[in-house]
Design an enzyme around this catalytic site. Structure first.
Site, PDB file in Angstrom:
ATOM      1  CG  ASP A 100      20.227 -25.610  -4.969  1.00 28.41           C
ATOM      2  OD1 ASP A 100      19.568 -26.554  -4.516  1.00 28.41           O
ATOM      3  OD2 ASP A 100      20.792 -25.646  -6.074  1.00 28.41           O
ATOM      4  CG  HIS A 283      15.247 -26.371  -2.218  1.00 28.87           C
ATOM      5  ND1 HIS A 283      16.363 -26.668  -1.472  1.00 28.87           N
ATOM      6  CD2 HIS A 283      15.699 -26.049  -3.471  1.00 28.87           C
ATOM      7  CE1 HIS A 283      17.447 -26.553  -2.236  1.00 28.87           C
ATOM      8  NE2 HIS A 283      17.064 -26.179  -3.438  1.00 28.87           N
TER       9      HIS A 283
END
Length: 304
Positions: A100, A283
């Site tokens: 991320d 994610h």
């Protein structure tokens, strides 16, 4: 062999690190809203494979210092923290791995300081070439004012929403089902039960960490996106030259914002060793599918 915790002075801040193993240094950089705890499934496997693995809480997170002021969270500060940490650990080089926002820091460290990066791996977020306009202008045009990165620019708005009920915040963000409507957290439905990869103890750990630090430090990273664009003008079109790996989950929402096919441009990352798609993963890739991520990382590390 078990992880140990230490505090290291680097780049004029004190960073909390979780460390395990001996050998070539591998740094694991977390994203938002996470801490070094997000790498809990990577430390031992990488250490047992012969690496010194260090996962820091980055600037503004966990038990690392949270300087006041948005201007203390630019890309140059964050890359400077990584460079300072490598040197503070007594090393000259490292493989830098990020997820991320941590991936963005890893890619930028490889871009700005290739002399100390033996290899770079990004999980979820690919390297983003510097665009022709400031990123917030681009985001508003492409996604509108409700896009989360645009919303995060508002002083204290996201802090208030995220901190109102921190256990529910993490339950929604890490395990909620996207609904596509409402405020940032309103776009996620509270899950009826937790997925197998996430436990109540995991949620309690993240909740406790952010109850102590709040969310401002991490949000300040977003509030420097336009400033970072200005600061990196000198690296326009510069390639990321260290050996590289990109890993992304099959169902990661980042695919719709940053399509992986941008890596098909060989001028961007000329030594891209592999692109690994992780099946049945969203994610939070290294937490959701640790075995697959660890294999991808070890295949890459062992090939350097």
């Amino acid at each position: 062999m078990s992880p140990k915790h230490r505090h290291v002075s680097a780049n004029d801040i004190t960073m909390h690190c979780t460390e395990q193993g001996e050998g070539p240094l591998v740094l694991l950089l977390h994203g938002f809203p996470e801490t070094s705890y997000s790498w809990r499934h990577q430390l031992q496997p990488l250490a047992e494979a012969g690496y010194r693995v260090v996962a820091p809480d980055q600037r503004g997170y966990g038990s690392t210092d949270c300087p006041e002021g948005v201007d203390n969270y630019t890309i140059l500060h964050l890359v400077g923290d990584v460079v300072g940490l490598i040197h503070a650990l007594g090393e000259k080089h490292a493989v830098v791995v990020g997820h991320d926002w941590g991936a963005a820091i890893a890619w930028h460290t490889a871009l700005l300081r290739p002399d100390i990066v033996r290899g770079v791996a990004g999980v979820s977020v690919p390297p983003m070439p510097r665009g022709p306009v400031p990123p917030m202008s681009d985001a508003r045009e492409r996604f509108g004012e409700d896009f989360y990165q645009v919303y995060f620019q508002q002083p204290q708005a996201a802090e208030a929403e995220l901190a109102k009920d921190i256990p529910t915040t993490f339950r929604k963000v890490l395990a909620g089902t996207p609904t596509g409507e409402g405020s940032f957290l309103g776009r996620f439905a509270v899950p009826e039960s937790l997925p197998g990869w996430l436990t109540e103890a995991d949620l309690a750990t993240f909740t406790g960490q952010f109850a102590t630090t709040g969310f401002t430090g991490g949000l300040n990273w977003y509030r420097n996106l336009d400033r970072n664009w200005e600061l990196t003008a000198a690296w326009q079109d510069a390639p990321i030259v260290p050996p590289a790996l990109y890993v992304i989950g099959e169902h990661d929402f980042v695919r719709s914002v940053c399509p992986p096919d941008m890596l098909e441009n060989p001028a961007l990352v000329p030594d891209l060793r592999a692109v690994v798609d992780v099946p049945d993963s969203g994610h939070w890739t290294q937490q959701e599918r640790p075995a697959e991520v660890n294999k991808a990382l070890l295949d890459f590390l062992n090939g350097l």
